[in-house]
Design an enzyme around this catalytic site. Structure first.
Site, PDB file in Angstrom:
ATOM      1  N   LYS A 121      -3.958   5.323  -2.594  1.00  0.00           N
ATOM      2  CA  LYS A 121      -4.158   4.991  -1.106  1.00  0.00           C
ATOM      3  C   LYS A 121      -5.013   6.414  -0.745  1.00  0.00           C
ATOM      4  O   LYS A 121      -5.696   6.437   0.191  1.00  0.00           O
ATOM      5  CB  LYS A 121      -3.191   4.841  -0.353  1.00  0.00           C
ATOM      6  CG  LYS A 121      -2.605   3.379  -0.293  1.00  0.00           C
ATOM      7  CD  LYS A 121      -1.538   3.188   0.546  1.00  0.00           C
ATOM      8  CE  LYS A 121      -0.878   1.586  -0.002  1.00  0.00           C
ATOM      9  NZ  LYS A 121      -0.062   1.690  -0.906  1.00  0.00           N
ATOM     10  N   SER A 158       1.275   4.178  -5.357  1.00  0.00           N
ATOM     11  CA  SER A 158       0.548   3.986  -3.680  1.00  0.00           C
ATOM     12  C   SER A 158       0.071   5.425  -3.561  1.00  0.00           C
ATOM     13  O   SER A 158      -0.908   5.527  -2.640  1.00  0.00           O
ATOM     14  CB  SER A 158       1.700   4.082  -2.805  1.00  0.00           C
ATOM     15  OG  SER A 158       1.914   2.514  -2.723  1.00  0.00           O
ATOM     16  N   SER A 176       2.183   3.227   3.906  1.00  0.00           N
ATOM     17  CA  SER A 176       1.859   2.816   2.734  1.00  0.00           C
ATOM     18  C   SER A 176       1.485   1.200   2.857  1.00  0.00           C
ATOM     19  O   SER A 176       1.984   0.565   2.149  1.00  0.00           O
ATOM     20  CB  SER A 176       3.062   3.046   1.684  1.00  0.00           C
ATOM     21  OG  SER A 176       2.334   2.824   0.341  1.00  0.00           O
TER      22      SER A 176
END
Length: 551
Positions: free
Chosen positions: A219, A216, A389
C-alpha cells in the site's frame, strides 16, 4: 562586615522596642474604633471563625516557638544584609548586568563573527563583523550560540553516496541488527534496508534486492503512485445524473469506498430537490458501477472478510456490521446494496420510484448531473488506506492510477500503471512484480530497497505531494495497525506500515535515531511460523534504530 551587620541588628531591635512602647495617635485610635463598629455586624461571624480556627492556633504556635523566632528573624536580617553587600562588591553594574559580563559578551560575539572588540570606559563595545553594520552605536550584542540542528544540505546526494566513510554502510548499525535478524521467529533470511533520509546513504542492507511478497506494505507503493498521478487534492466523485429519454436517474459510482449512508441520503435529497424543480415527482432509478471496476468482479483471493467484491459503487466498503476498518462480513453485491439505500432515501425525500427498485444501467454520456458527492482529498484517502490497511480503498486507488494513465481497469492494467509511476520517480524497480494494489495477493513481489527508497523520497524536499505516505503510516503504540504494539519501547517514536499474510510478516517506516537522523527502514520476513512472534521480533529490530547514533 560583621561589625556592620551587628550594628544593623542592634538598630532594628531598638526600633521595634520603640514602636511597641509608643501609643497610637488619637485619630488613628478613633478610626480603628469606627471601622470596627461599622464592620462588626457584617463581619462578626466570619471574624470569629477566622480568630478561632486560624489566628488562635497561629498565635499559640508563635508563643510555643518564641525562642526559635528570636533566632530566625535576626538571622534572616543578617542574611539579607550580607547578600546586599556581596552584590554591591561584585559591581560595577549597568542596566542590571555586570559591566564585566557585558564586555565579555562583546568579545565572544566579535570572536565568532571574526571581528574585534574595542572597550570603552563603561566596558561596552561594538562587535565588528558581517552583522556589525546594523548594530546600534554603544549597544552590546548578545553572545551568538552555535547551531542546535545541522541544516539539511541544499542538494541531496545521489542515493548511496551520503555522508560517512565513502557513503557506505554503518558497521556500528550492522553490529546491532545482525544478531536480531538471526531470531528464528523471522523465518529464513529476512531482507532489510535502512537509509538515512537526509543524505540518501544506505546504512544497512541485507537481501535488499531479493524480491519477496510485500503483504500490506504494498500500500505504500500504491499511495506513492496515486499521489504522483493525481495529486493530493484530487477527490473521488459519486454522481446522480438524469436520463431524460427514459425519465430515469442513474446513481454513478466513482470508486469512493468511503461513501457513507449519510452521504447517500444527501445525494437523494439533492436529487429530489432538482427533480421537483423540474416538475418531476416520479422516476425510474438505475445504477452504474462499472466505470472504475474493470472486467474482474472479485479479488484473486475470492470472497473474504478482508475485501469486498471489486466495484466502483459501495457504501462503507460493503461492510455489513457497521464497522469502519478491519475484517468484517461483506455484501455479496455492494453496488446493488448501495442502490437500494439510494432508492429508499429518494422515496423518503418525496419522489416516487417506478418499479420500487434500481437496476444496473450505464449512465448516458450527455446526461444532466443532478447531484454530486466529493470524497475527502486524495491525501486523506491515502492516509486512511495506510493507517487502517484498507484493502478496498487501496484497490480503488490502484484503478484510479490506471484510469489516469489510460490503462485497462483490470489488475494487469493496475500493475503496469503502478510500475510505470514508480519507475518514473526514479525508484529501483528491479524484481518488482505487482499483482494487486493492496498486497493481499501472495504472487506480488518487491524489495526492501524499493520500500526504503520510496519512504526517503516522500520525506525529501523534491516531492512534497508524497508527504501523506509518511503521515498516514500508523504511529507505534498509538493508532491503526500499530495501536497495540510497542508497549515497552518505541511507542510514539516510530511510524510504520505493517504487512501480514500466512508465513509473511513485513514492516516499513521511519524512526529517529539517537543523533536526530530520520531513518527509513524496510523489513520483509518470509517463512515465519508465528505471526505474533514475528511481529515482536520486527518491533524489537525497529526500536533498536532509536538508540543507535551509528556513524
Amino acid at each position: 562586615m560583621r561589625e556592620a551587620a551587628a550594628r544593623m541588628l542592634r538598630r532594628s531591635r531598638e526600633a521595634m522596642r520603640r514602636a511597641r512602647g509608643r501609643p497610637a495617635p488619637p485619630a488613628v485610635r478613633l478610626l480603628r474604633r469606627a471601622g470596627a463598629a461599622a464592620a462588626r455586624p457584617a463581619l462578626g461571624p466570619p471574624l470569629r471563625t477566622l480568630r478561632r480556627r486560624v489566628l488562635g492556633p497561629a498565635a499559640a504556635s508563635v508563643r510555643r516557638n518564641a525562642g526559635a523566632w528570636r533566632v530566625v528573624l535576626p538571622a534572616a536580617l543578617a542574611g539579607l544584609l550580607v547578600a546586599a553587600l556581596t552584590i554591591g562588591l561584585a559591581g560595577p553594574w549597568e542596566s542590571g548586568r555586570r559591566t564585566a559580563e557585558q564586555a565579555r559578551a562583546a568579545e565572544l560575539t566579535a570572536e565568532r563573527r571574526g571581528g574585534a572588540t574595542t572597550g570603552g570606559s563603561g566596558g561596552s563595545g561594538d562587535a565588528k563583523g558581517e552583522s556589525g553594520a546594523g548594530q546600534a552605536a554603544g549597544s552590546v550584542p548578545e553572545p551568538m550560540a552555535g547551531p542546535v540542528l545541522t541544516p539539511l544540505p541544499a542538494t541531496r546526494p545521489a542515493p548511496g553516496t551520503g555522508s560517512g566513510p565513502a557513503g557506505g554502510p554503518s558497521a556500528a548499525l550492522a553490529g546491532l541488527l545482525r544478531p536480531l535478524l538471526d531470531d528464528p521467529a523471522l523465518g529464513s533470511g529476512p531482507a532489510v534496508t535502512v537509509v538515512d533520509v537526509a543524505t540518501g546513504r544506505e546504512l544497512f542492507t541485507t537481501g535488499a534486492r531479493a524480491a519477496a511478497p510485500p503483504a500490506s506494505t504494498m500500500k505504500l507503493a500504491t499511495g506513492v503512485a496515486a499521489l504522483a498521478a493525481l495529486g493530493p487534492e484530487h477527490r473521488l466523485t459519486t454522481r446522480v445524473v438524469y436520463d431524460a429519454g427514459n425519465n430515469r436517474v442513474v446513481l454513478t459510482g466513482g470508486g469512493d469506498t468511503t461513501l457513507t449512508s449519510e452521504d447517500l441520503a444527501g445525494l437523494a435529497r439533492t436529487t429530489a430537490g432538482a427533480l421537483s424543480g423540474r416538475g418531476i415527482d416520479a422516476v425510474g432509478v438505475g445504477y452504474d458501477a462499472g466505470r472504475f471496476s474493470g472486467s474482474e468482479t472479485h479479488h484473486p483471493i475470492g470472497v473474504n472478510d478482508n475485501i469486498s467484491p471489486l466495484t466502483s459503487l459501495m457504501v462503507n466498503g460493503g461492510r455489513l456490521d457497521g464497522s469502519t476498518h478491519g475484517p468484517a462480513p461483506r455484501a455479496v453485491d455492494p453496488a446493488a446494496e448501495a442502490a437500494a439505500e439510494f432508492v429508499a432515501a429518494l422515496a423518503e425525500a418525496g419522489i416516487t420510484v417506478k418499479g420500487s427498485s434500481a437496476a444496473p444501467r450505464t449512465a448516458p454520456g450527455a446526461a444532466e448531473e443532478l447531484a454530486v458527492h466529493h470524497s475527502a482529498p486524495l491525501a486523506a484517502l491515502v492516509e486512511r488506506a495506510l493507517t487502517y490497511s484498507d484493502n478496498d480503498l487501496a484497490e480503488s486507488l490502484g484503478r484510479q492510477v490506471a484510469a489516469a494513465d489510460g490503462r485497462p481497469l483490470d489488475l494487469a492494467g493496475v500493475s503496469r500503471a503502478l510500475t510505470d509511476r514508480l519507475a518514473g520517480l526514479g525508484l529501483p524497480t528491479e524484481g518488482l512484480a505487482i499483482a494487486d494494489a493492496s498486497g493481499l495477493d501472495r504472487e506480488g513481489r518487491l524489495t526492501t530497497g524499493l520500500l526504503a527508497r520510496l519512504l526517503a523520497l516522500a520525506a525529501g524536499p523534491d516531492h512534497p505531494e508524497l508527504r501523506p505516505v509518511l503521515t498516514g503510516m500508523p504511529v507505534a503504540g498509538f493508532n491503526g495497525t500499530l495501536r497495540n504494539r510497542y508497549e515497552e519501547r518505541g511507542g510514539g517514536l516510530i511510524r510504520a506500515k505493517t504487512g501480514t499474510l500466512t508465513g509473511v510478516n513485513a514492516l516499513a517506516g521511519t524512526a529517529v535515531d539517537a543523533d536526530g537522523r530520520v531513518l527509513a527502514f524496510a523489513f520483509l520476513a518470509h517463512g515465519t511460523v508465528s505471526p505474533s512472534a514475528a511481529e515482536a521480533a520486527l518491533d524489537t529490530t525497529a526500536a533498536t534504530l532509536l538508540s543507535c547514533g551509528c556513524p
